[in-house]
Design an enzyme around this catalytic site. Structure first.
Site, PDB file in Angstrom:
ATOM      1  N   TYR A 142      15.872  29.896  11.511  1.00 25.87           N
ATOM      2  CA  TYR A 142      14.613  30.488  11.971  1.00 25.87           C
ATOM      3  C   TYR A 142      14.510  30.463  13.496  1.00 25.87           C
ATOM      4  O   TYR A 142      14.898  29.479  14.142  1.00 25.87           O
ATOM      5  CB  TYR A 142      13.430  29.676  11.435  1.00 25.87           C
ATOM      6  CG  TYR A 142      13.080  29.939   9.989  1.00 25.87           C
ATOM      7  CD1 TYR A 142      12.721  31.199   9.548  1.00 25.87           C
ATOM      8  CD2 TYR A 142      13.082  28.887   9.082  1.00 25.87           C
ATOM      9  CE1 TYR A 142      12.388  31.412   8.220  1.00 25.87           C
ATOM     10  CE2 TYR A 142      12.737  29.087   7.751  1.00 25.87           C
ATOM     11  CZ  TYR A 142      12.389  30.366   7.324  1.00 25.87           C
ATOM     12  OH  TYR A 142      12.063  30.569   6.027  1.00 25.87           O
ATOM     13  N   LYS A 153       0.848  -1.204   0.000  1.00 25.32           N
ATOM     14  CA  LYS A 153       0.000   0.000   0.000  1.00 25.32           C
ATOM     15  C   LYS A 153       0.883   1.253   0.000  1.00 25.32           C
ATOM     16  O   LYS A 153       2.068   1.177   0.341  1.00 25.32           O
ATOM     17  CB  LYS A 153      -0.905  -0.030   1.224  1.00 25.32           C
ATOM     18  CG  LYS A 153      -0.181  -0.035   2.560  1.00 25.32           C
ATOM     19  CD  LYS A 153      -1.112  -0.389   3.715  1.00 25.32           C
ATOM     20  CE  LYS A 153      -0.349  -0.451   5.037  1.00 25.32           C
ATOM     21  NZ  LYS A 153      -1.174  -0.997   6.125  1.00 25.32           N
TER      22      LYS A 153
HETATM   23  C1  LIG Z   1      -0.564  -2.048   6.800  1.00 19.44           C
HETATM   24  C2  LIG Z   1      -1.207  -3.325   7.128  1.00 19.44           C
HETATM   25  C3  LIG Z   1      -0.434  -4.506   7.210  1.00 19.44           C
HETATM   26  C4  LIG Z   1       1.070  -4.512   7.147  1.00 19.44           C
HETATM   27  O1  LIG Z   1       1.591  -4.180   8.421  1.00 19.44           O
HETATM   28  P1  LIG Z   1       3.150  -4.103   8.731  1.00 19.44           P
HETATM   29  O2  LIG Z   1       3.193  -3.737  10.167  1.00 19.44           O
HETATM   30  O3  LIG Z   1       3.709  -3.051   7.851  1.00 19.44           O
HETATM   31  O4  LIG Z   1       3.751  -5.432   8.449  1.00 19.44           O
HETATM   32  C5  LIG Z   1      -1.119  -5.705   7.365  1.00 19.44           C
HETATM   33  N1  LIG Z   1      -2.475  -5.732   7.475  1.00 19.44           N
HETATM   34  C6  LIG Z   1      -3.228  -4.610   7.449  1.00 19.44           C
HETATM   35  C7  LIG Z   1      -4.696  -4.722   7.600  1.00 19.44           C
HETATM   36  C8  LIG Z   1      -2.616  -3.373   7.293  1.00 19.44           C
HETATM   37  O5  LIG Z   1      -3.360  -2.262   7.297  1.00 19.44           O
END
Ligand SMILES: *Cc1c(COP(=O)(O)O)cnc(C)c1O
EC number: 5.1.1.1
Length: 379
Positions: A264, A46
């Site tokens: 800054y 993702k």
């Molecule tokens: C993002 C996600 C994962 C992956 O998790 P990691 O901690 O990056 O291994 C797995 N299942 C769901 C439902 C997620 O949203």
């Protein structure tokens, strides 16, 4: 090593370089698969593979043996389908569009409510086909997922042959904390759900879940962050390798007299005659302001130059960051590349100092980097 640059810039200027080590990625896939026992290692890509770029990441994961991929949205799934024709692709945000668009591309939503299941059943009936989909069970996360009250009705629908889920999944809230009681509680609820869907492939663990023990593995692991080489939990024995390195050019070196300020807000006041290097990177590139000086908090980050650790000083601005190079042992020059993330500066440490998590650091990295994808000629 062969290098390939993924993006094109009209002007060849000094700019930050993001290197992604595909050999390390492949190694991490194999290492996590080994830790997952008999369960298959699916991968989570993702948010453009956590910001690393699906075009380059997915072929390497496939070559390493990955057959199933998880993304968040339907559009991510469609982009992924353009790269891989033969993989299973799951959409974790659920049925967020007309199911027909997914069915045509063999994209599988993780159905997250009784309403979504009902819509999918209608679509299956329309097409006289058992279209691929997962059912996402809520076991106490209270984010997405089918509530326990709705499980029996859906189990009846499955028994009646209205559709057969390809996967039953749930997600752990505290997998990075081995001792957290929530893990066991979710496992028990997941077991209860599985009784209702006895022959369906089951998936509970993310990267953290792999290290909770074989009880949590079931048939399919959904690994994300562990692959990309940064984890905030205990994976010492897994031998995961660093995938991402970020190097930034020195644009200028200047002398700052004792008592003068840098940046800054004048938060940084030189306590001695100093040398300061200006780096061409800032918060617009995803460098969190929490790494630099803030009104009530001195800068906490360090960087590495030729293996020597140097402190970040002053506030981080949109496009520039300053470091103290007074104690650097060697010749300083414009154009030298300073490591912000890599072998010396661990992503997980950067995340901690930024008051964040490595997931967030990765997915905020901006578009102004030159990206190199490194791959050994021989595995
Ligand atoms: C993002 C996600 C994962 C992956 O998790 P990691 O901690 O990056 O291994 C797995 N299942 C769901 C439902 C997620 O949203």
């Amino acid at each position: 090593m062969t290098n390939s640059v993924s993006s094109k810039f009209p002007v060849n200027e000094l700019c930050p370089i993001l290197s992604i080590d595909l050999t390390a990625l492949s190694h991490n896939y194999v290492a996590l698969q080994k830790k997952s026992g008999n369960a298959k290692l699916a991968t989570v890509v993702k948010a453009d593979a956590y910001g690393l770029g699906i075009d380059n990441i997915v072929p390497v994961l496939k070559a390493a043996g990955c057959e199933s991929f998880f993304v968040a949205t339907a559009n991510e799934a469609a982009a992924l389908r353009a790269i891989t024709n033969d993989s299973d692709i799951y959409i974790m945000n659920g049925l967020t569009c007309d199911g027909a668009e997914l069915a045509d591309k063999k994209l599988a939503p993780c159905l997250a409510s009784a309403e979504e299941v009902a819509r999918w059943i209608t679509l299956c009936a329309d097409r006289s086909s058992n279209l691929p989909a997962a059912i996402h069970i809520d076991t106490g996360f209270n984010r997405l997922g089918i509530c326990p009250d709705d499980w029996p009705e859906i189990a009846d629908q499955v028994k009646a042959g209205l559709f057969t889920p390809r996967l039953i999944m749930s997600h752990l809230a505290c997998s990075e904390h081995k001792e957290h009681p929530k893990n066991r509680s979710q496992l028990e609820k997941f077991e209860a759900a599985r009784q209702l869907f006895p022959d369906v492939t089951a998936s509970l663990a993310n990267s953290g879940g792999i290290f909770l023990g074989s009880d949590f593995h079931y048939n399919l692991i959904r690994a994300g962050i562990g692959l990309y080489g940064s984890v905030e939990f205990d994976t010492a024995d897994a031998g995961l390798q660093n995938v991402l390195s970020l190097h930034v050019p020195i644009l200028q070196i200047r002398d700052v007299k004792q008592g003068e300020t840098v940046g800054y807000g004048c938060d940084f006041i030189a306590q001695r005659d100093s040398q300061v290097a200006i780096l061409g990177i800032g918060y617009a590139d995803g460098i969190f302001r929490h790494l630099g000086d803030l009104e009530n908090k001195p800068a906490s980050a360090t960087v590495a130059l030729e293996g020597q650790m140097l402190p970040l000083i002053g506030r981080i601005s949109m496009d520039l960051t300053t470091i103290d190079v007074t104690d650097f042992n060697g010749k300083l020059e414009k154009g030298m590349m300073v490591e912000l993330i890599g072998e010396n500066i661990k992503l997980a440490d950067v995340a901690k100092r930024a008051n964040s998590i490595s997931y967030e650091i990765l997915t905020r990295l901006g578009t102004r980097y030159k990206r190199y994808y490194k791959q050994s000629d021989k595995p």
